[in-house]
Design an enzyme around this catalytic site. Structure first.
Site, PDB file in Angstrom:
ATOM      1  N   CYS A  94       0.874  -1.173   0.000  1.00 24.99           N
ATOM      2  CA  CYS A  94       0.000   0.000   0.000  1.00 24.99           C
ATOM      3  C   CYS A  94       0.909   1.220   0.000  1.00 24.99           C
ATOM      4  O   CYS A  94       1.997   1.188  -0.583  1.00 24.99           O
ATOM      5  CB  CYS A  94      -0.987  -0.025   1.172  1.00 24.99           C
ATOM      6  SG  CYS A  94      -0.241   0.039   2.813  1.00 24.99           S
ATOM      7  N   TRP A  95       0.491   2.321   0.621  1.00 21.58           N
ATOM      8  CA  TRP A  95       1.305   3.537   0.570  1.00 21.58           C
ATOM      9  C   TRP A  95       2.537   3.443   1.460  1.00 21.58           C
ATOM     10  O   TRP A  95       3.670   3.648   1.017  1.00 21.58           O
ATOM     11  CB  TRP A  95       0.448   4.748   0.941  1.00 21.58           C
ATOM     12  CG  TRP A  95       1.215   6.010   1.228  1.00 21.58           C
ATOM     13  CD1 TRP A  95       1.144   6.764   2.347  1.00 21.58           C
ATOM     14  CD2 TRP A  95       2.168   6.676   0.382  1.00 21.58           C
ATOM     15  NE1 TRP A  95       1.995   7.847   2.267  1.00 21.58           N
ATOM     16  CE2 TRP A  95       2.633   7.818   1.063  1.00 21.58           C
ATOM     17  CE3 TRP A  95       2.690   6.398  -0.884  1.00 21.58           C
ATOM     18  CZ2 TRP A  95       3.585   8.681   0.542  1.00 21.58           C
ATOM     19  CZ3 TRP A  95       3.635   7.265  -1.417  1.00 21.58           C
ATOM     20  CH2 TRP A  95       4.068   8.403  -0.710  1.00 21.58           C
TER      21      TRP A  95
END
Length: 342
Positions: A94-95
């Site tokens: 993810c981020w």
């Protein structure tokens, strides 16, 4: 099973395994790991709702809201992941390597997947990409007036064993007011950096890299500042092709272009051309005199090129009497070797 991996390990495994990007679609569109496919845990709207909850109510309420949104999707997420990776082994990020990829990794692991989870997430990948631009490299810049065929020469240099990167090809833009004609939509600057960094990683650092001369912007793309600064300090070979050949080449390229597109390109540089020259160029387009239109446009671009060339530190002029890219590539290589540039 969840296996945390570094960015180096992640990219090595990405050559063989599916890469799932758990971020929202808008984040993916702005820029992504090249091998990744969008596999969002939340939609854009859902991400915004959870983010607002986190800011206004804090961590715990936001987590509960996220679980409410995630819960009904779990079965479908497993089904979709199984379609992508029938052997049940994936790479995931993810981020920042936080809750979104953590929750999805738990779910897929529970469903029998082996999940290689990127430590630090996409943010770690971006740091890794940025590092590529600061690495010392031996670069040769290929320069010349608009219409000299510089981009056409790069593939021939590659055929002769040289390392090249087509910056305009990565940017989907030819670097002028006319540069978007016939090109796909440009990527974001962020994703352009991902493309460029990935190309740099493939190269042999012991061999020279050939790049076409560019300003710091290519259409809407901005080159990484560190990389652009390095380009200005490298040896530059300026190919000097007769103007009538450049005009002929560009006129041939634009004769099949919609007149409205050419008119819009001329109007974008109206302030620099001046009112009279602009009207003359528009009149030339109207009657299909592409040679005259190109000559008028080159009065601006040739002046701009001189300005771009001034700050360069190592400039080597090479007169050429042909527009043939194969022949010119051979001349350029001989010239570079004779002058100890490669």
């Amino acid at each position: 099973m969840i296996n945390p991996v570094t960015i180096e390990e992640f990219l090595q495994k990405a050559e063989k395994l599916p890469v799932l990007d758990a971020r929202a679609p808008k984040e993916y569109e702005a820029g992504h790991i090249l091998q990744a496919q969008s596999f969002p845990i939340f939609t854009d709207d859902e991400r915004a709702i959870v983010g607002t909850s986190y800011k206004q109510q804090g961590h715990d309420p936001a987590v509960l809201l996220g679980l409410d949104l995630f819960g009904p999707k779990m079965s479908q997420i497993v089904k979709e992941a199984t379609k992508i990776a029938s052997d049940k082994e994936v790479l995931l990020h993810c981020w920042r390597g936080g809750m979104r990829s953590g929750a999805m990794a738990w779910l897929l692991s529970f469903a029998g997947f082996k999940v290689h989870l990127l430590q630090g997430g996409y943010k770690a990948y971006r740091h890794f990409i940025q590092e590529q631009f600061a690495k010392p490299r031996s670069i040769v810049i290929l320069s010349g007036f608009t219409g000299s065929g510089k981009t056409d020469i790069l593939p021939y240099l590659q055929q002769f064993g040289q390392q090249t990167i087509d910056l305009e090809g990565l940017a989907n833009h030819k670097g002028s007011s006319f540069g978007s004609i016939g090109m796909p939509d440009q990527p974001t600057t962020e994703h352009f950096e991902n493309l460029l960094g990935s190309e740099l990683m493939k190269l042999n650092p012991q061999k020279p890299l050939w790049l076409e001369d560019e300003s710091i912007t290519i259409g809407r793309i901005t080159l990484p500042h560190t990389f652009y600064t390095s380009m200005q300090e490298q040896p530059t070979i300026v190919i000097d092709v007769p103007k009538h050949m450049r005009v002929q080449k560009l006129a041939h390229e634009y004769c099949r272009t919609d007149k409205a597109i050419l008119e819009a390109a001329i109007l974008r540089i109206k302030k620099r051309l001046g009112g009279l020259a602009t009207q003359e160029a528009l009149d030339a387009i109207a009657i299909g005199d592409m040679g005259k239109m190109v000559e008028i446009a080159l009065t601006y671009y040739d002046k701009a090129y001189h300005y771009q060339l001034n700050p360069k530190k190592q400039v080597h002029m090479l007169p050429l009497q042909s527009i043939d890219p194969d022949q010119n590539a051979q001349h350029i290589l001989t010239f570079a070797k004779t002058n100890n540039l490669i």
